[in-house]
Design an enzyme around this catalytic site. Structure first.
Site, PDB file in Angstrom:
ATOM      1  N   ARG A   1       0.844  -1.181   0.000  1.00  0.00           N
ATOM      2  CA  ARG A   1       0.000   0.000   0.000  1.00  0.00           C
ATOM      3  C   ARG A   1       0.885   1.238   0.000  1.00  0.00           C
ATOM      4  NH1 ARG A   1      -3.399  -2.724  -1.654  1.00  0.00           N
ATOM      5  NH2 ARG A   1      -5.453  -3.206  -0.802  1.00  0.00           N
TER       6      ARG A   1
ATOM      7  N   ASP B   1       3.507   0.301  -7.509  1.00  0.00           N
ATOM      8  CA  ASP B   1       2.171  -0.084  -7.992  1.00  0.00           C
ATOM      9  C   ASP B   1       1.082   0.590  -7.170  1.00  0.00           C
ATOM     10  OD1 ASP B   1       0.525  -1.722  -9.759  1.00  0.00           O
ATOM     11  OD2 ASP B   1      -0.064  -2.784  -7.934  1.00  0.00           O
TER      12      ASP B   1
ATOM     13  N   GLU C   1      -4.653   7.481  -4.953  1.00  0.00           N
ATOM     14  CA  GLU C   1      -4.872   6.783  -6.230  1.00  0.00           C
ATOM     15  C   GLU C   1      -6.196   7.246  -6.830  1.00  0.00           C
ATOM     16  OE1 GLU C   1      -4.466   2.542  -5.661  1.00  0.00           O
ATOM     17  OE2 GLU C   1      -2.485   2.765  -4.782  1.00  0.00           O
TER      18      GLU C   1
ATOM     19  N   HIS D   1      -1.816   0.372  -9.886  1.00  0.00           N
ATOM     20  CA  HIS D   1      -2.389  -0.626  -8.964  1.00  0.00           C
ATOM     21  C   HIS D   1      -2.909  -1.844  -9.743  1.00  0.00           C
ATOM     22  CE1 HIS D   1      -4.102  -0.986  -4.640  1.00  0.00           C
ATOM     23  NE2 HIS D   1      -3.943  -2.192  -5.154  1.00  0.00           N
TER      24      HIS D   1
ATOM     25  N   ALA E   1      -0.592  -4.626 -10.202  1.00  0.00           N
ATOM     26  CA  ALA E   1       0.366  -5.730 -10.010  1.00  0.00           C
ATOM     27  C   ALA E   1      -0.343  -7.054  -9.725  1.00  0.00           C
ATOM     28  CB  ALA E   1       1.341  -5.401  -8.883  1.00  0.00           C
TER      29      ALA E   1
HETATM   30  C1  GLV Z   1      -5.030  -5.371  -3.958  1.00  0.00           C
HETATM   31  O1  GLV Z   1      -4.574  -4.283  -3.792  1.00  0.00           O
HETATM   32  C2  GLV Z   1      -5.323  -6.304  -2.896  1.00  0.00           C
HETATM   33  O2  GLV Z   1      -5.340  -5.883  -1.740  1.00  0.00           O
HETATM   34  O3  GLV Z   1      -5.558  -7.462  -3.175  1.00  0.00           O
END
Ligand code: GLV
Length: 315
Positions: free
Chosen positions: A228, A252, A257, A276, A278
């Protein structure tokens, strides 16, 4: 039993959810606004996030299953106060995330981003003397050794890297030579050529990596954040990257965001920005729905659910 699902699914996956039990009445859509009318009757909610005002519209809710791993976009305190069980999808996208981490490290190790820029912008056959090295033999520090971190560790070890890491409750983790506790964060960072952040966002991890922590990192170190954004002080990171104090970063996740267009990060040549994604794949729901179906069956049979989240810990 009313189930609201806010996820980009397919008719076949929705059928699979309904097939768990004839009592299931499913309302599904990719956007919460579209299915908000079903919240007053919902007992089960399956989605990425649930704002507190939407939770207030769902007085019969008993269980929330998060479509991702991070539950920081759920109102955990309110859910706990109401006795609503929370589960998450940890384990679902470990491969996607670990492959992203390896890809980002390889990009910096082999200077692929430099070569690509040279190709597209300059069309030159330029061979700088030190166009990168290898990952093998380098030390990677993985901050957060949950399902994702453990898989990153396994893959880094397969690449011949020395793996160290950090965990809230330190203990042996396969492929990790040394597991530090949070109080030893700086010692862990000091050793690393690559730092991969897979931590959840909790009061303990918020801004855990600030200017002081970045200052102890090796100048040639590369930071990969797929946890995060708020775990890292973004202004301090930007400064370290802009001044060359830190070699590079693959990011990422961000404090805000979408990353605002005025962010100085966009212009830095030593930064890889991904929006975001990944842990994303076009078939993400194919990965996430089977676990939800398994838990739905358990819920209906009154059995313990998998992947229960501890609201006090935040993961
Ligand atoms: C994505 O950010 C997740 O928390 O799975």
């Amino acid at each position: 039993m009313n189930v609201v699902c806010v996820l980009r699914t397919t008719p076949a996956l929705e059928e699979a959810i309904r097939a768990v039990d004839p009592r299931v009445v499913l309302t599904a859509a990719p956007r919460l606004d579209t299915v908000a009318a079903a919240l007053p009757e919902a007992e089960v909610y399956f989605g990425w996030e649930l704002p507190a005002d939407r939770l207030a519209q769902a007085p019969h809710l008993r269980w929330v299953h998060c479509a991702g791993a991070g539950v920081d976009r759920l109102p955990l305190a309110e859910l706990a106060a109401r006795g609503v069980t929370v589960t998450n999808s940890r384990g679902t996208h470990v491969t996607l995330l670990a492959e992203y981490a390896l890809g980002a490290m390889l990009m910096f190790a082999r200077h692929l981003h430099v070569a690509h820029r040279q190709q597209i912008l300059h069309r030159t056959w330029h061979r700088p003397p030190a166009l990168g090295g290898q990952l093998a033999g380098r030390t990677v520090a993985i901050l957060g050794l949950g399902a994702i971190g453990a898989d990153v560790a396994r893959r880094c070890a397969q690449f011949g890297m020395r793996v160290i890491g950090l965990k809230r409750e330190p203990g042996a983790v396969p492929h990790v030579e040394r597991v530090y506790g949070p109080e030893a964060l700086e010692a862990c960072l000091r050793e690393a050529d690559y730092v991969v952040v897979t931590l959840p966002l909790t009061p303990q991890t918020r801004r855990m990596i600030g200017a002081a922590q970045l200052a102890v990192m090796k100048p040639h170190a590369v930071l990969v954040n797929l946890g995060r954004g708020e775990v890292v002080d973004e202004a301090a990171l930007t400064e370290a990257l802009a001044t060359g104090r830190l070699r590079g970063a693959a990011l990422d996740v961000f404090e805000q965001e979408p990353l605002p267009s005025e962010s100085p990060l966009w212009a830095l040549e030593n930064v890889l920005i991904t929006p975001h994604t990944a842990g994303s794949a076009p078939y993400y729901a194919d990965l996430a729905v089977p676990l939800f179906c398994e838990n739905l069956g358990r819920y209906l049979r009154g059995e313990p659910l998998r992947n229960v989240v501890d609201p006090a810990r935040g993961y």
